[in-house]
Scaffold this motif. Sequence first.
Motif, PDB file in Angstrom:
ATOM      1  N   MET A  25       0.832  -1.199   0.000  1.00 41.26           N
ATOM      2  CA  MET A  25       0.000   0.000   0.000  1.00 41.26           C
ATOM      3  C   MET A  25       0.873   1.260   0.000  1.00 41.26           C
ATOM      4  O   MET A  25       0.628   2.208  -0.762  1.00 41.26           O
ATOM      5  CB  MET A  25      -0.919  -0.011   1.222  1.00 41.26           C
ATOM      6  N   TYR A  26       1.919   1.272   0.825  1.00 41.71           N
ATOM      7  CA  TYR A  26       2.832   2.422   0.868  1.00 41.71           C
ATOM      8  C   TYR A  26       3.579   2.574  -0.457  1.00 41.71           C
ATOM      9  O   TYR A  26       3.767   3.689  -0.949  1.00 41.71           O
ATOM     10  CB  TYR A  26       3.840   2.276   2.010  1.00 41.71           C
ATOM     11  N   ARG A  27       4.009   1.455  -1.026  1.00 38.79           N
ATOM     12  CA  ARG A  27       4.723   1.522  -2.305  1.00 38.79           C
ATOM     13  C   ARG A  27       3.813   2.050  -3.411  1.00 38.79           C
ATOM     14  O   ARG A  27       4.253   2.816  -4.273  1.00 38.79           O
ATOM     15  CB  ARG A  27       5.253   0.147  -2.688  1.00 38.79           C
ATOM     16  N   TYR A  32       2.280   6.408  -7.129  1.00 37.69           N
ATOM     17  CA  TYR A  32       1.380   7.464  -7.596  1.00 37.69           C
ATOM     18  C   TYR A  32       2.032   8.841  -7.477  1.00 37.69           C
ATOM     19  O   TYR A  32       1.867   9.685  -8.352  1.00 37.69           O
ATOM     20  CB  TYR A  32       0.067   7.438  -6.827  1.00 37.69           C
ATOM     21  N   LYS A  33       2.788   9.053  -6.408  1.00 37.81           N
ATOM     22  CA  LYS A  33       3.506  10.326  -6.266  1.00 37.81           C
ATOM     23  C   LYS A  33       4.550  10.481  -7.370  1.00 37.81           C
ATOM     24  O   LYS A  33       4.746  11.579  -7.898  1.00 37.81           O
ATOM     25  CB  LYS A  33       4.179  10.412  -4.897  1.00 37.81           C
ATOM     26  N   LEU A  34       5.225   9.373  -7.701  1.00 38.49           N
ATOM     27  CA  LEU A  34       6.217   9.434  -8.787  1.00 38.49           C
ATOM     28  C   LEU A  34       5.551   9.701 -10.130  1.00 38.49           C
ATOM     29  O   LEU A  34       6.068  10.470 -10.944  1.00 38.49           O
ATOM     30  CB  LEU A  34       7.035   8.142  -8.833  1.00 38.49           C
ATOM     31  N   PHE A  54      15.387  17.750 -18.581  1.00 42.82           N
ATOM     32  CA  PHE A  54      14.142  16.978 -18.667  1.00 42.82           C
ATOM     33  C   PHE A  54      14.439  15.489 -18.810  1.00 42.82           C
ATOM     34  O   PHE A  54      13.864  14.663 -18.095  1.00 42.82           O
ATOM     35  CB  PHE A  54      13.292  17.451 -19.848  1.00 42.82           C
ATOM     36  N   HIS A  55      15.329  15.128 -19.732  1.00 40.09           N
ATOM     37  CA  HIS A  55      15.623  13.709 -19.960  1.00 40.09           C
ATOM     38  C   HIS A  55      16.285  13.062 -18.741  1.00 40.09           C
ATOM     39  O   HIS A  55      15.983  11.904 -18.413  1.00 40.09           O
ATOM     40  CB  HIS A  55      16.498  13.530 -21.209  1.00 40.09           C
ATOM     41  N   ILE A  56      17.152  13.785 -18.083  1.00 41.60           N
ATOM     42  CA  ILE A  56      17.800  13.240 -16.877  1.00 41.60           C
ATOM     43  C   ILE A  56      16.749  12.929 -15.818  1.00 41.60           C
ATOM     44  O   ILE A  56      16.707  11.827 -15.261  1.00 41.60           O
ATOM     45  CB  ILE A  56      18.858  14.222 -16.331  1.00 41.60           C
ATOM     46  N   LEU A  57      15.888  13.892 -15.535  1.00 42.31           N
ATOM     47  CA  LEU A  57      14.878  13.686 -14.491  1.00 42.31           C
ATOM     48  C   LEU A  57      13.825  12.670 -14.915  1.00 42.31           C
ATOM     49  O   LEU A  57      13.377  11.857 -14.103  1.00 42.31           O
ATOM     50  CB  LEU A  57      14.227  15.019 -14.119  1.00 42.31           C
ATOM     51  N   ASP A  58      13.428  12.704 -16.187  1.00 41.94           N
ATOM     52  CA  ASP A  58      12.423  11.751 -16.663  1.00 41.94           C
ATOM     53  C   ASP A  58      12.946  10.319 -16.562  1.00 41.94           C
ATOM     54  O   ASP A  58      12.237   9.416 -16.086  1.00 41.94           O
ATOM     55  CB  ASP A  58      12.027  12.077 -18.103  1.00 41.94           C
ATOM     56  N   ASP A  59      14.184  10.102 -16.983  1.00 44.90           N
ATOM     57  CA  ASP A  59      14.784   8.765 -16.873  1.00 44.90           C
ATOM     58  C   ASP A  59      14.919   8.341 -15.409  1.00 44.90           C
ATOM     59  O   ASP A  59      14.687   7.179 -15.066  1.00 44.90           O
ATOM     60  CB  ASP A  59      16.157   8.732 -17.545  1.00 44.90           C
ATOM     61  N   THR A  60      15.298   9.286 -14.545  1.00 45.61           N
ATOM     62  CA  THR A  60      15.472   8.964 -13.124  1.00 45.61           C
ATOM     63  C   THR A  60      14.144   8.611 -12.473  1.00 45.61           C
ATOM     64  O   THR A  60      14.057   7.658 -11.699  1.00 45.61           O
ATOM     65  CB  THR A  60      16.130  10.156 -12.394  1.00 45.61           C
ATOM     66  N   ILE A  61      13.101   9.373 -12.791  1.00 43.26           N
ATOM     67  CA  ILE A  61      11.777   9.077 -12.218  1.00 43.26           C
ATOM     68  C   ILE A  61      11.274   7.736 -12.728  1.00 43.26           C
ATOM     69  O   ILE A  61      10.744   6.922 -11.952  1.00 43.26           O
ATOM     70  CB  ILE A  61      10.778  10.208 -12.545  1.00 43.26           C
ATOM     71  N   SER A  62      11.445   7.462 -14.016  1.00 43.50           N
ATOM     72  CA  SER A  62      11.004   6.172 -14.576  1.00 43.50           C
ATOM     73  C   SER A  62      11.760   5.011 -13.936  1.00 43.50           C
ATOM     74  O   SER A  62      11.163   3.971 -13.621  1.00 43.50           O
ATOM     75  CB  SER A  62      11.202   6.162 -16.097  1.00 43.50           C
ATOM     76  N   ALA A  63      13.058   5.183 -13.718  1.00 42.63           N
ATOM     77  CA  ALA A  63      13.844   4.131 -13.057  1.00 42.63           C
ATOM     78  C   ALA A  63      13.378   3.947 -11.614  1.00 42.63           C
ATOM     79  O   ALA A  63      13.312   2.816 -11.118  1.00 42.63           O
ATOM     80  CB  ALA A  63      15.326   4.482 -13.090  1.00 42.63           C
ATOM     81  N   ALA A  64      13.057   5.040 -10.943  1.00 41.14           N
ATOM     82  CA  ALA A  64      12.577   4.946  -9.554  1.00 41.14           C
ATOM     83  C   ALA A  64      11.251   4.196  -9.490  1.00 41.14           C
ATOM     84  O   ALA A  64      11.021   3.398  -8.576  1.00 41.14           O
ATOM     85  CB  ALA A  64      12.434   6.344  -8.950  1.00 41.14           C
ATOM     86  N   ILE A  65      10.376   4.431 -10.464  1.00 47.17           N
ATOM     87  CA  ILE A  65       9.090   3.725 -10.500  1.00 47.17           C
ATOM     88  C   ILE A  65       9.329   2.223 -10.637  1.00 47.17           C
ATOM     89  O   ILE A  65       8.710   1.415  -9.947  1.00 47.17           O
ATOM     90  CB  ILE A  65       8.208   4.254 -11.651  1.00 47.17           C
ATOM     91  N   LYS A 113      11.836  16.916  -4.744  1.00 45.99           N
ATOM     92  CA  LYS A 113      10.660  16.077  -4.450  1.00 45.99           C
ATOM     93  C   LYS A 113      10.976  14.607  -4.719  1.00 45.99           C
ATOM     94  O   LYS A 113      10.573  13.730  -3.954  1.00 45.99           O
ATOM     95  CB  LYS A 113       9.466  16.526  -5.289  1.00 45.99           C
ATOM     96  N   LEU A 114      11.697  14.357  -5.809  1.00 46.37           N
ATOM     97  CA  LEU A 114      12.089  12.985  -6.151  1.00 46.37           C
ATOM     98  C   LEU A 114      12.965  12.386  -5.057  1.00 46.37           C
ATOM     99  O   LEU A 114      12.778  11.230  -4.654  1.00 46.37           O
ATOM    100  CB  LEU A 114      12.816  12.966  -7.497  1.00 46.37           C
ATOM    101  N   GLN A 115      13.903  13.168  -4.548  1.00 46.05           N
ATOM    102  CA  GLN A 115      14.772  12.679  -3.476  1.00 46.05           C
ATOM    103  C   GLN A 115      13.970  12.342  -2.226  1.00 46.05           C
ATOM    104  O   GLN A 115      14.252  11.345  -1.558  1.00 46.05           O
ATOM    105  CB  GLN A 115      15.847  13.716  -3.165  1.00 46.05           C
TER     106      GLN A 115
END
Length: 179
Positions: A25-27, A32-34, A54-65, A113-115
């Motif tokens: 549930m937490y994950r 959803y936040k990501l 943009f590409h750096i953050l987009d790739d990082t967020i996608s990897a985090a998901i 926010k990502l961190q």
Amino acid sequence: MAIAIVIFAIIAALHFIFESILLPMYRLELRYKLFELRDELRSLNLNNNHENAFHILDDTISAAIQRLPHFTLSLQYSAFKDYRESEELRKRIEDRQNIINKSAPEFFIIQSKLQEIIKDAFLYNMIGWSYILIPIMVLAGVLITVFQKVKVVKTKFDSFISKIVLSPEIKFDDCLRPI
């Protein structure tokens, strides 16, 4: 022995509840936040022309998901070790950070926010070990205290024995008489 079995059964039940019910549930909430953060980034990119950031953050967020369940203490240790040992990795991270710092301030806010989200993922994934490790650490603390007390008693006992061994026979006989 029965108490130990009950304690381990309680720990197992807590582990099951957390790992099977609460942690997913937490994950999901973090996912959803990501997704929300990625949507914010993509809408921001429509208004700004900072393609590299943009590409750096987009790739990082996608990897985090994708890697959300894998943010653990062992991953953190491996990442720190790789960062410490690899000059190339440190340079690459520094370059990526410079790109974000030179872009619009909104990109830096998204990175912050990502961190926070990734930090929460690490904490949630490590909580599952806390109720297992805390009793072990308490037990280790109790055992250390007991061993220290036994060492003190042994030292006093050794001192007492050396006095008895060196005492005259008459005094030794007095020590053996019933009170």
